[in-house]
Design a protein around this motif. Structure first.
Motif, short mmCIF file in Angstrom:
data_model
loop_
_atom_site.label_atom_id
_atom_site.label_comp_id
_atom_site.label_asym_id
_atom_site.label_seq_id
_atom_site.Cartn_x
_atom_site.Cartn_y
_atom_site.Cartn_z
N GLU A 197 -5.03 -1.40 13.91
CA GLU A 197 -5.34 -1.18 12.51
C GLU A 197 -4.69 0.11 11.99
OE1 GLU A 197 -9.21 -0.93 9.57
OE2 GLU A 197 -9.49 -1.02 11.73
N ILE A 198 -4.07 0.01 10.83
CA ILE A 198 -3.41 1.15 10.20
C ILE A 198 -4.35 1.76 9.16
CG2 ILE A 198 -1.46 1.90 8.78
CD1 ILE A 198 -0.64 1.12 11.60
N ILE A 199 -4.45 3.08 9.20
CA ILE A 199 -5.25 3.83 8.23
C ILE A 199 -4.28 4.67 7.40
CG2 ILE A 199 -7.06 5.58 7.93
CD1 ILE A 199 -8.17 3.09 9.20
N LYS A 200 -4.53 4.73 6.10
CA LYS A 200 -3.72 5.56 5.22
C LYS A 200 -4.49 6.84 4.94
CE LYS A 200 -1.26 1.82 3.06
NZ LYS A 200 -0.44 1.51 1.94
N LEU A 201 -3.79 7.95 5.09
CA LEU A 201 -4.37 9.26 4.79
C LEU A 201 -3.72 9.78 3.51
CD1 LEU A 201 -4.18 10.83 8.37
CD2 LEU A 201 -6.14 9.70 7.31
N GLU A 254 0.40 12.61 -1.37
CA GLU A 254 1.25 11.97 -0.37
C GLU A 254 0.39 11.10 0.55
OE1 GLU A 254 4.45 13.11 3.15
OE2 GLU A 254 3.97 14.59 1.61
N ILE A 255 0.91 9.92 0.87
CA ILE A 255 0.21 8.97 1.74
C ILE A 255 0.91 8.95 3.09
CG2 ILE A 255 -0.47 6.56 2.07
CD1 ILE A 255 -1.89 7.71 -0.32
N ILE A 256 0.13 9.08 4.16
CA ILE A 256 0.65 9.03 5.52
C ILE A 256 -0.09 7.93 6.25
CG2 ILE A 256 0.83 10.30 7.71
CD1 ILE A 256 0.59 12.60 5.08
N ASN A 257 0.67 7.04 6.88
CA ASN A 257 0.09 5.93 7.64
C ASN A 257 0.01 6.31 9.11
OD1 ASN A 257 0.03 4.20 5.36
ND2 ASN A 257 2.17 3.70 5.68
#
Length: 168
Positions: free
Chosen positions: A2-6, A12-15
């Protein structure tokens, strides 16, 4: 996986993978409290850290997630400290390859201070320990004026003594 977006404070979005977040006590807790959304896109907002710094912290966590997983199965009582010496921190990973990676990771000297503060807030203890160790090794034998100059202007070349001091 599962990928979480920060989402950083600057938007800025970091996966990253969900399993990587367990290195940070704060992000782990936020993830546990996260309510899954229907479209499967999970977003955690990290309001205290800018995008560049968060990206570096995630890079650290991804690099050392495997080392952390291998060590988590061992009890601290099972780890024998040879010759009554201090145990080497887990962030070194025990290989010359990881030492070289650490030295390259900390090549932007002024950014280290910001990264330490952000990693401390997110409770990424291995990163805080490694950064402080690097700063200590880099400042060893220098006067306060030289250390101040390093903090303001950065390090152009990493001295060979740092390579030696970060070896196991």
């Amino acid at each position: 996986m599962e990928i979480i977006k920060l989402k950083a404070k600057d938007g800025e979005i970091i996966n990253t993978k969900r399993s990587v977040l367990k290195i940070s006590e704060i992000l782990q807790k936020m993830m546990e409290e996260l309510t899954p959304v229907e479209d499967g896109e999970n977003l955690l907002t990290v309001p205290d850290v800018d995008g560049d710094c968060l990206c570096k912290i995630v890079m650290w966590m991804e690099h050392y997630a495997e080392v952390q997983d291998k060590r988590s199965g061992r009890d601290s009582e099972d780890i024998e400290i040879p010759n009554n010496q201090e145990q080497h921190p887990q962030w070194l990973g025990g290989t010359a390859k990881n030492n070289a990676w650490n030295i390259e990771f900390f090549s932007n000297f002024p950014q280290i201070f910001i990264m330490i503060a952000a990693a401390n807030r997110l409770k990424v203890h291995s990163l805080v320990d490694a950064a402080v160790h690097f700063l200590f090794a880099c400042s060893k034998g220098k006067h306060s004026e030289e250390i101040r100059d390093l903090a303001e202007n950065g390090v152009i070349e990493i001295p060979a003594t740092i390579h030696d001091s970060m070896e196991i």
